[in-house]
Design a protein around this motif. Structure first.
Motif, PDB file in Angstrom:
ATOM      1  N   ASN A  84       0.796  -1.225   0.000  1.00 55.04           N
ATOM      2  CA  ASN A  84       0.000   0.000   0.000  1.00 55.04           C
ATOM      3  C   ASN A  84       0.828   1.275   0.000  1.00 55.04           C
ATOM      4  OD1 ASN A  84      -2.762  -1.090   0.206  1.00 55.04           O
ATOM      5  ND2 ASN A  84      -1.950  -1.999   2.067  1.00 55.04           N
ATOM      6  N   TYR A  85       2.149   1.173  -0.184  1.00 55.94           N
ATOM      7  CA  TYR A  85       2.939   2.401  -0.117  1.00 55.94           C
ATOM      8  C   TYR A  85       2.464   3.357  -1.212  1.00 55.94           C
ATOM      9  CZ  TYR A  85       6.292   2.229  -4.066  1.00 55.94           C
ATOM     10  OH  TYR A  85       6.880   2.270  -5.293  1.00 55.94           O
ATOM     11  N   LEU A  86       2.475   4.647  -0.871  1.00 56.21           N
ATOM     12  CA  LEU A  86       1.941   5.655  -1.772  1.00 56.21           C
ATOM     13  C   LEU A  86       2.699   6.959  -1.605  1.00 56.21           C
ATOM     14  CD1 LEU A  86      -0.370   6.541  -3.729  1.00 56.21           C
ATOM     15  CD2 LEU A  86      -1.620   7.256  -1.677  1.00 56.21           C
ATOM     16  N   GLU A 131       2.644  10.680  -3.744  1.00 55.74           N
ATOM     17  CA  GLU A 131       2.141  11.501  -4.841  1.00 55.74           C
ATOM     18  C   GLU A 131       2.727  12.897  -4.685  1.00 55.74           C
ATOM     19  OE1 GLU A 131      -2.211   9.530  -5.688  1.00 55.74           O
ATOM     20  OE2 GLU A 131      -2.113  11.215  -4.293  1.00 55.74           O
ATOM     21  N   GLY A 178       2.836  10.040  -9.539  1.00 50.16           N
ATOM     22  CA  GLY A 178       2.311   9.074  -8.590  1.00 50.16           C
ATOM     23  C   GLY A 178       3.150   7.823  -8.591  1.00 50.16           C
ATOM     24  N   GLY A 196       3.335   3.987  -6.399  1.00 52.39           N
ATOM     25  CA  GLY A 196       2.662   3.206  -5.380  1.00 52.39           C
ATOM     26  C   GLY A 196       2.898   1.717  -5.494  1.00 52.39           C
ATOM     27  N   THR A 251      -2.194  -0.209  -4.882  1.00 46.35           N
ATOM     28  CA  THR A 251      -2.617   1.171  -5.123  1.00 46.35           C
ATOM     29  C   THR A 251      -3.046   1.371  -6.573  1.00 46.35           C
ATOM     30  OG1 THR A 251      -0.442   2.017  -5.780  1.00 46.35           O
ATOM     31  CG2 THR A 251      -0.941   1.960  -3.400  1.00 46.35           C
ATOM     32  N   LYS A 252      -3.636   2.527  -6.826  1.00 47.94           N
ATOM     33  CA  LYS A 252      -4.066   2.828  -8.197  1.00 47.94           C
ATOM     34  C   LYS A 252      -2.885   3.013  -9.140  1.00 47.94           C
ATOM     35  CE  LYS A 252      -4.475   7.849  -8.340  1.00 47.94           C
ATOM     36  NZ  LYS A 252      -5.391   8.926  -8.686  1.00 47.94           N
ATOM     37  N   TRP A 253      -1.692   3.205  -8.615  1.00 43.90           N
ATOM     38  CA  TRP A 253      -0.509   3.420  -9.452  1.00 43.90           C
ATOM     39  C   TRP A 253       0.128   2.108  -9.898  1.00 43.90           C
ATOM     40  CZ3 TRP A 253      -0.603   8.077 -11.169  1.00 43.90           C
ATOM     41  CH2 TRP A 253      -1.138   9.093 -10.398  1.00 43.90           C
ATOM     42  N   ARG A 257      -6.347  15.826  -0.193  1.00 46.06           N
ATOM     43  CA  ARG A 257      -5.215  15.354   0.599  1.00 46.06           C
ATOM     44  C   ARG A 257      -4.830  16.323   1.713  1.00 46.06           C
ATOM     45  NH1 ARG A 257      -6.055  13.264  -3.865  1.00 46.06           N
ATOM     46  NH2 ARG A 257      -5.345  11.208  -4.449  1.00 46.06           N
TER      47      ARG A 257
END
Length: 103
Positions: free
Chosen positions: A31-33, A35, A49, A51, A55-57, A86
């Motif tokens: 889950n690392y993120l 942005e 981005g 991730g 994640t979405k990335w 954010r």
């Protein structure tokens, strides 16, 4: 990172960093993120981005999701929405998008 979009080069090393959102930076975590919002010398905004696999990335390769990174172009309104979602510091938001913020 560099990425060509619509025959234009976007480079995180050459653009101005506006804001960063990094709730989880341990690259070993699914889950690392991270942005980061940037602005080019021409005043265009883009988001870098990065991730983990959850994640979405993430990138899908052979039915598996793997960590990845990407640059995404943003309009001023989209960049402002990103900042609001954010909870980016209000001073940064007003400095960058004051023309879109009601006072």
């Amino acid at each position: 990172m560099q990425q060509v979009i619509d025959r234009t080069l976007y480079d995180t090393d050459q653009a101005e960093q506006i804001a960063r959102y990094a709730p989880l930076t341990d690259r070993g975590d699914f889950n690392y993120l991270i942005e980061t919002l940037y602005k080019t010398a021409d005043g265009e905004h883009f988001l870098h981005g990065e991730g983990g696999a959850a994640t979405k990335w993430a990138e899908k390769i052979s039915n598996q999701r793997t960590p990845s990174e990407e640059i995404q172009l943003m309009t001023d309104d989209e960049a402002l929405d990103w900042c609001e979602e954010r909870a980016i510091d209000g001073e940064i938001v007003v400095e960058e998008f004051g023309h879109l913020v009601e006072t």
